[in-house]
Design a protein around this motif. Structure first.
Motif, PDB file in Angstrom:
ATOM      1  N   GLU A 227     -27.303  24.942  54.086  1.00 13.05           N
ATOM      2  CA  GLU A 227     -26.043  24.691  53.375  1.00 13.05           C
ATOM      3  C   GLU A 227     -24.915  25.564  53.930  1.00 13.05           C
ATOM      4  O   GLU A 227     -23.767  25.114  54.052  1.00 13.05           O
ATOM      5  N   ILE A 357     -27.730  27.373  47.163  1.00 13.21           N
ATOM      6  CA  ILE A 357     -27.205  26.525  46.085  1.00 13.21           C
ATOM      7  C   ILE A 357     -25.686  26.625  46.016  1.00 13.21           C
ATOM      8  O   ILE A 357     -24.983  25.613  45.926  1.00 13.21           O
ATOM      9  N   HIS A 361     -22.092  23.548  47.093  1.00 12.53           N
ATOM     10  CA  HIS A 361     -21.038  23.046  46.216  1.00 12.53           C
ATOM     11  C   HIS A 361     -19.678  23.275  46.863  1.00 12.53           C
ATOM     12  O   HIS A 361     -19.355  24.395  47.276  1.00 12.53           O
ATOM     13  N   ALA A 401     -22.165  22.092  36.996  1.00 13.44           N
ATOM     14  CA  ALA A 401     -23.083  21.644  38.050  1.00 13.44           C
ATOM     15  C   ALA A 401     -23.807  22.831  38.674  1.00 13.44           C
ATOM     16  O   ALA A 401     -25.016  22.778  38.927  1.00 13.44           O
ATOM     17  N   LEU A 402     -23.075  23.909  38.914  1.00 15.72           N
ATOM     18  CA  LEU A 402     -23.668  25.097  39.528  1.00 15.72           C
ATOM     19  C   LEU A 402     -24.690  25.733  38.601  1.00 15.72           C
ATOM     20  O   LEU A 402     -25.796  26.107  39.032  1.00 15.72           O
ATOM     21  N   THR A 404     -26.445  24.320  36.265  1.00 19.26           N
ATOM     22  CA  THR A 404     -27.621  23.445  36.175  1.00 19.26           C
ATOM     23  C   THR A 404     -28.506  23.592  37.407  1.00 19.26           C
ATOM     24  O   THR A 404     -29.736  23.736  37.296  1.00 19.26           O
ATOM     25  N   ASP A 405     -27.907  23.580  38.599  1.00 16.65           N
ATOM     26  CA  ASP A 405     -28.686  23.683  39.827  1.00 16.65           C
ATOM     27  C   ASP A 405     -29.384  25.034  39.941  1.00 16.65           C
ATOM     28  O   ASP A 405     -30.530  25.121  40.392  1.00 16.65           O
ATOM     29  N   ASP A 408     -32.335  25.048  37.450  1.00 13.14           N
ATOM     30  CA  ASP A 408     -33.412  24.175  37.917  1.00 13.14           C
ATOM     31  C   ASP A 408     -34.227  24.827  39.030  1.00 13.14           C
ATOM     32  O   ASP A 408     -35.441  24.620  39.130  1.00 13.14           O
ATOM     33  N   ALA A 409     -33.555  25.619  39.860  1.00 14.48           N
ATOM     34  CA  ALA A 409     -34.237  26.253  40.993  1.00 14.48           C
ATOM     35  C   ALA A 409     -34.919  27.561  40.617  1.00 14.48           C
ATOM     36  O   ALA A 409     -35.654  28.126  41.426  1.00 14.48           O
TER      37      ALA A 409
END
Length: 453
Positions: A227, A357, A361, A401-402, A404-405, A408-409
């Motif tokens: 990324e 991550i 974004h 969004a950040l 949540t990601d 999740d990780a």
């Protein structure tokens, strides 16, 4: 030679059996040299017969060298310790580690042949990335005592390219020089490549429209994070190539060539690289994560034999790359550090995973991670500096969004996101320091006892 992809085609394509024989022959020679001349190795290798080092398994006869031992030697025998085979009167250079970890920097001596060898190692990487004598290489680096890109500068000269030293000036001045000199190749840390792109944008300089076609990245694991690399390539409109080395060997050990995304070949005709379990010190197999252990054949003034680097890697056979090289490959380059992992409420947190991550974004200019002990429990605080052009209503969507990601990780671990003001977070020219752990200090202030793990 310009139309072939190898700097040294004879050794880069050597069959594995012959490559192993070459490595063992060089190992015997290096052990004999170090044992007879270095005070440290005279002591630690006194029971090792170099002639008996005939197979890969015989490497276990050689003790590990750690950073702590090197540092202890510097403290008891200042300023250079007991590793060098000669004193400063017979050397031509001294370089140090960056010191970004907060520890005393290591000091390493080099002779004339050592420095020529360091440039040769960089030629493997530069040529493999497509750099040729007609190129103009800009080295965005401060040229201080930290070894950094000194060797790359020598590699550009050895290869025949025009080297432009970019030391002792502002980021804005470097951006302008890159354009003015028509640089086609730029070398920097991944973090500073992004900083240069941010500065170019603020100055109205069109980097994707410039002559730059290649970026050589080194100094941070971020160069191996897809990324981050993708973000750099978009910002520059150029191809980025990862490399990794260390002051302890004066140069790079591995490089990412063209047409080989996501991995770095070890320069195995000049190094032996083992991967061991960090806890047991036992070698692990292909495809298993472990700690790099480096033996160098080229640096003779300060020999390095079975040095525990604390770098985390996964080694795979070089043939899997399909580019003709037989050198082993580190999949994903350097993927982190042994001591990078932080435990937060039972969850492992790695800085590299957070960066992967965050960099995925759009609309983020810079970030910082802080581990704090707040209201009786540990928290991960992520300070995010949005891009100035991000609309006001864009922050809420980015924040959701950040968060949540990240959760999740990290097995549902909640990160506390905080918006930072434009320009408020630190920028870095060399290695970035984006994680600060304040928990021990805060627990002590609150009278909370430390838990043994």
């Amino acid at each position: 030679m310009a139309d072939q992809p190898f700097w040294n085609p004879k050794t880069e394509t050597l069959p594995r059996e012959q490559l192993r024989e070459l490595q063992l022959a060089k190992l015997r020679r290096q052990v004999a040299w170090a044992r007879s001349r270095s005070p440290h190795y005279r002591r630690t290798l006194r029971d090792v017969d170099p002639d008996r080092l005939r197979s890969w398994d015989d490497l276990d006869r050689l003790p590990f060298l750690t950073r702590e031992e090197w540092m202890a030697g510097q403290e008891t025998h200042p300023p250079f310790g007991e590793l060098p085979v000669v004193g400063p009167e017979a050397a031509i250079r001294v370089h140090t580690t960056s010191g970004t970890s907060g520890r005393m920097p290591l000091r390493a001596l080099d002779g004339r042949k050592d420095w020529s060898w360091a440039a040769e190692m960089w030629c493997y990487a530069l040529w493999g990335a497509g750099v040729r004598p007609h190129d103009v290489g800009y080295v965005a680096f401060g040229y201080g005592s930290f070894i950094g890109f000194w060797g790359l500068h020598g590699g550009l000269e050895k290869l025949g390219a025009l080297a432009v030293p970019g030391g002792a000036q502002t980021t804005a001045s470097r951006v302008q020089q890159i354009v003015d000199f028509g640089a086609t190749v730029v070398a920097s840390t991944p973090t500073y490549a992004l900083r240069l792109a941010q500065e170019a944008e603020s100055l109205g300089v069109d980097l994707p429209g410039s002559a730059v076609h290649t970026l050589i990245l080194s100094g941070e694991p971020a160069g191996s994070i897809p990324e981050t690399k993708a973000l750099i390539e978009r910002a520059w409109g150029a191809k980025a190539f990862d490399t990794a080395g260390m002051t302890e060997v004066s140069t790079i050990v591995m490089f990412e060539p063209a047409n080989q995304p996501g991995g770095c070949h070890v320069i195995e005709d000049h190094f032996i690289e083992q991967v061991v379990d960090p806890s047991t010190g036992l070698e692990v197999g292909y495809g298993e994560r472990g700690e790099r252990v480096c033996t160098s054949f080229g640096r003779s003034t300060t020999p390095l034999i079975r040095y525990r680097t604390a770098d985390l890697v996964v080694k795979v056979p070089g043939a899997t790359a399909g580019n003709g090289r037989t050198f082993d490959l580190y999949e994903g380059g350097i993927i982190g550090r042994v001591d990078d992992m932080k435990l937060v409420r039972g969850t492992n947190v790695y800085p590299g995973a957070i960066e992967a991550i965050v960099r995925g974004h759009a609309g983020i200019e810079e970030f910082q991670v802080r581990l704090e002990h707040l209201d009786g429990r540990d928290e991960v605080i992520l300070l995010v500096e949005p891009h100035p052009a991000l609309p006001e209503d864009g922050w809420s969507a980015l924040e959701r969004a950040l968060a949540t990601d990240l959760a999740d990780a990290h097995e549902g671990l909640r990160f506390l996101l905080r918006r930072a003001e434009t320009g408020s977070l630190p920028r870095f020219e060399l290695k970035a320091k984006r994680l600060t752990d304040l928990r021990a200090e805060q627990r002590a202030a609150a009278g909370v006892p430390e838990l043994s793990v």
